[in-house]
Design a protein around this motif. Structure first.
Motif, PDB file in Angstrom:
ATOM      1  N   VAL A  61      70.782   5.266   7.413  1.00  0.00           N
ATOM      2  CA  VAL A  61      70.590   6.709   7.534  1.00  0.00           C
ATOM      3  C   VAL A  61      70.325   7.060   8.987  1.00  0.00           C
ATOM      4  CG1 VAL A  61      69.125   8.633   6.841  1.00  0.00           C
ATOM      5  CG2 VAL A  61      69.679   6.850   5.199  1.00  0.00           C
ATOM      6  N   VAL A  62      71.042   8.059   9.482  1.00  0.00           N
ATOM      7  CA  VAL A  62      70.801   8.557  10.836  1.00  0.00           C
ATOM      8  C   VAL A  62      69.742   9.640  10.721  1.00  0.00           C
ATOM      9  CG1 VAL A  62      71.823   9.720  12.815  1.00  0.00           C
ATOM     10  CG2 VAL A  62      73.155   8.048  11.522  1.00  0.00           C
ATOM     11  N   HIS A  63      68.677   9.511  11.471  1.00  0.00           N
ATOM     12  CA  HIS A  63      67.598  10.490  11.398  1.00  0.00           C
ATOM     13  C   HIS A  63      68.023  11.776  12.093  1.00  0.00           C
ATOM     14  CE1 HIS A  63      63.689  12.365  11.717  1.00  0.00           C
ATOM     15  NE2 HIS A  63      63.280  11.507  10.803  1.00  0.00           N
ATOM     16  N   PRO A  64      67.842  12.935  11.427  1.00  0.00           N
ATOM     17  CA  PRO A  64      68.291  14.192  12.031  1.00  0.00           C
ATOM     18  C   PRO A  64      67.619  14.512  13.361  1.00  0.00           C
ATOM     19  CG  PRO A  64      67.145  14.590   9.948  1.00  0.00           C
ATOM     20  CD  PRO A  64      67.285  13.112  10.114  1.00  0.00           C
ATOM     21  N   LYS A  65      66.455  13.948  13.600  1.00  0.00           N
ATOM     22  CA  LYS A  65      65.762  14.223  14.853  1.00  0.00           C
ATOM     23  C   LYS A  65      66.546  13.693  16.054  1.00  0.00           C
ATOM     24  CE  LYS A  65      61.246  13.771  16.932  1.00  0.00           C
ATOM     25  NZ  LYS A  65      59.852  13.729  16.604  1.00  0.00           N
ATOM     26  N   ASP A  66      67.317  12.613  15.827  1.00  0.00           N
ATOM     27  CA  ASP A  66      68.010  11.943  16.915  1.00  0.00           C
ATOM     28  C   ASP A  66      69.498  12.274  17.002  1.00  0.00           C
ATOM     29  OD1 ASP A  66      65.612  10.555  17.470  1.00  0.00           O
ATOM     30  OD2 ASP A  66      66.093   9.122  15.894  1.00  0.00           O
ATOM     31  N   ASP A  67      70.017  13.030  16.075  1.00  0.00           N
ATOM     32  CA  ASP A  67      71.455  13.246  16.025  1.00  0.00           C
ATOM     33  C   ASP A  67      71.756  14.689  15.620  1.00  0.00           C
ATOM     34  OD1 ASP A  67      74.227  12.058  15.985  1.00  0.00           O
ATOM     35  OD2 ASP A  67      74.100  12.789  13.926  1.00  0.00           O
ATOM     36  N   TYR A  68      72.544  15.373  16.436  1.00  0.00           N
ATOM     37  CA  TYR A  68      72.851  16.781  16.192  1.00  0.00           C
ATOM     38  C   TYR A  68      73.589  16.992  14.869  1.00  0.00           C
ATOM     39  CZ  TYR A  68      74.985  21.367  16.805  1.00  0.00           C
ATOM     40  OH  TYR A  68      75.404  22.663  16.618  1.00  0.00           O
ATOM     41  N   ALA A  69      74.607  16.182  14.596  1.00  0.00           N
ATOM     42  CA  ALA A  69      75.372  16.336  13.349  1.00  0.00           C
ATOM     43  C   ALA A  69      74.482  16.097  12.134  1.00  0.00           C
ATOM     44  CB  ALA A  69      76.569  15.392  13.332  1.00  0.00           C
ATOM     45  N   ALA A  70      73.588  15.101  12.221  1.00  0.00           N
ATOM     46  CA  ALA A  70      72.679  14.832  11.113  1.00  0.00           C
ATOM     47  C   ALA A  70      71.697  15.996  10.933  1.00  0.00           C
ATOM     48  CB  ALA A  70      71.919  13.529  11.351  1.00  0.00           C
ATOM     49  N   LEU A  71      71.247  16.595  12.031  1.00  0.00           N
ATOM     50  CA  LEU A  71      70.350  17.753  11.949  1.00  0.00           C
ATOM     51  C   LEU A  71      71.029  18.914  11.238  1.00  0.00           C
ATOM     52  CD1 LEU A  71      67.523  18.878  13.113  1.00  0.00           C
ATOM     53  CD2 LEU A  71      68.981  20.030  14.761  1.00  0.00           C
ATOM     54  N   LEU A  72      72.299  19.181  11.597  1.00  0.00           N
ATOM     55  CA  LEU A  72      73.050  20.257  10.943  1.00  0.00           C
ATOM     56  C   LEU A  72      73.174  20.008   9.448  1.00  0.00           C
ATOM     57  CD1 LEU A  72      76.040  20.954  13.384  1.00  0.00           C
ATOM     58  CD2 LEU A  72      73.842  22.111  13.270  1.00  0.00           C
ATOM     59  N   ALA A  73      73.546  18.789   9.092  1.00  0.00           N
ATOM     60  CA  ALA A  73      73.735  18.465   7.677  1.00  0.00           C
ATOM     61  C   ALA A  73      72.422  18.488   6.917  1.00  0.00           C
ATOM     62  CB  ALA A  73      74.394  17.093   7.545  1.00  0.00           C
ATOM     63  N   PHE A  74      71.371  17.941   7.497  1.00  0.00           N
ATOM     64  CA  PHE A  74      70.075  17.848   6.821  1.00  0.00           C
ATOM     65  C   PHE A  74      69.493  19.230   6.521  1.00  0.00           C
ATOM     66  CE2 PHE A  74      65.440  17.307   6.780  1.00  0.00           C
ATOM     67  CZ  PHE A  74      65.311  16.293   5.834  1.00  0.00           C
ATOM     68  N   LEU A 123      62.313  24.446  12.604  1.00  0.00           N
ATOM     69  CA  LEU A 123      62.863  23.327  13.362  1.00  0.00           C
ATOM     70  C   LEU A 123      61.961  22.886  14.501  1.00  0.00           C
ATOM     71  CD1 LEU A 123      66.520  24.703  13.522  1.00  0.00           C
ATOM     72  CD2 LEU A 123      65.606  22.978  11.949  1.00  0.00           C
ATOM     73  N   SER A 124      60.805  23.476  14.638  1.00  0.00           N
ATOM     74  CA  SER A 124      59.893  23.124  15.718  1.00  0.00           C
ATOM     75  C   SER A 124      59.456  21.667  15.567  1.00  0.00           C
ATOM     76  CB  SER A 124      58.673  24.039  15.697  1.00  0.00           C
ATOM     77  OG  SER A 124      57.771  23.671  16.712  1.00  0.00           O
ATOM     78  N   GLY A 125      59.728  20.877  16.589  1.00  0.00           N
ATOM     79  CA  GLY A 125      59.341  19.469  16.565  1.00  0.00           C
ATOM     80  C   GLY A 125      60.250  18.592  15.727  1.00  0.00           C
ATOM     81  N   ALA A 126      61.353  19.136  15.217  1.00  0.00           N
ATOM     82  CA  ALA A 126      62.223  18.378  14.317  1.00  0.00           C
ATOM     83  C   ALA A 126      63.352  17.662  15.039  1.00  0.00           C
ATOM     84  CB  ALA A 126      62.813  19.323  13.264  1.00  0.00           C
ATOM     85  N   MET A 127      63.336  17.661  16.386  1.00  0.00           N
ATOM     86  CA  MET A 127      64.467  17.068  17.105  1.00  0.00           C
ATOM     87  C   MET A 127      64.057  16.607  18.490  1.00  0.00           C
ATOM     88  SD  MET A 127      66.364  20.698  17.650  1.00  0.00           S
ATOM     89  CE  MET A 127      65.257  21.719  16.693  1.00  0.00           C
ATOM     90  N   THR A 128      64.863  15.734  19.039  1.00  0.00           N
ATOM     91  CA  THR A 128      64.662  15.283  20.412  1.00  0.00           C
ATOM     92  C   THR A 128      65.165  16.364  21.369  1.00  0.00           C
ATOM     93  OG1 THR A 128      66.825  14.235  20.508  1.00  0.00           O
ATOM     94  CG2 THR A 128      64.978  12.859  19.749  1.00  0.00           C
ATOM     95  N   ARG A 129      64.904  16.186  22.637  1.00  0.00           N
ATOM     96  CA  ARG A 129      65.351  17.183  23.625  1.00  0.00           C
ATOM     97  C   ARG A 129      66.881  17.259  23.684  1.00  0.00           C
ATOM     98  NH1 ARG A 129      63.921  20.488  27.745  1.00  0.00           N
ATOM     99  NH2 ARG A 129      65.145  20.413  29.655  1.00  0.00           N
TER     100      ARG A 129
END
Length: 194
Positions: free
Chosen positions: A29-42, A108-114
């Motif tokens: 599983v790709v964590h959405p915090k580290d990957d833009y596509a995973a963030l969109l899907a999640f 989405l606050s704090g849910a992703m890397t820079r």
């Protein structure tokens, strides 16, 4: 009392057979915090209609939380998807905006890397920020060419209608921005048992 022998165990030959068949294979599983596509899907993010809200705790007006909530509600009712972003250290402020809203929004606050946040901001239609000076979100919006409306400019007189009007005017000039049905958060429902 149950004995250990009452439970089935997998021996090595059976485990090897299952692994070879692919029946129990799991993709990492790709964590959405580290990957833009995973963030969109999640989160179910639709960049073509995404408006990001960036609240801050150190602004001059304590009523801006309700103001941002009112603006977000109006934009959400018009079909824009709202995402609350910001510094994880300001979770009280970002959570207060979300809590004051009457419509659904993505927190989405704090849910992703820079880097993921930079991609999200770069593909959003608009960013509304309480503070443009010194804000990492405002800096990313400028770098990525995403339109930014700042509440600290004072040009709107702190009225929700004026800010919403400016936001909608900006959104409607973009041929790639498309509102949809009013955004709601969906909860899976159980099928009728009967």
């Amino acid at each position: 009392m149950l004995a250990a022998s009452d439970f089935a165990t997998l021996d090595e030959p059976l485990s090897a057979e299952l692994a070879a068949s692919g029946a129990c294979a799991f993709e990492p599983v790709v964590h959405p915090k580290d990957d833009y596509a995973a963030l969109l899907a999640f989160h179910g993010i639709e960049p073509d209609r995404l408006v990001l809200i960036d609240p801050h705790s150190d602004t001059h007006a304590s009523d801006n939380g309700q103001l941002l909530a009112d603006i977000s509600d109006t934009l959400a009712a018009d079909g824009w998807q709202i995402g609350i972003i910001g510094d994880p250290a300001e979770s009280e402020r970002t959570g207060a905006v979300l809590g004051a809203m009457q419509s659904g929004a993505l927190y989405l606050s704090g849910a992703m890397t820079r880097d993921t946040q930079a991609a999200l901001i770069g593909n959003a239609r608009l960013v509304l920020s309480e503070r443009a000076q010194g804000s990492a979100v405002a800096q990313l919006a400028h770098e990525r060419g995403t339109p930014l409306i700042s509440l600290d400019s004072g040009r709107f007189g702190e009225t929700a209608d004026a800010i919403v009007g400016a936001a909608l005017a900006e959104l409607h000039t973009q041929c790639t921005a498309h509102p949809g049905l009013p955004f709601t958060l969906h909860t899976p429902m159980l099928k009728d048992a009967a």
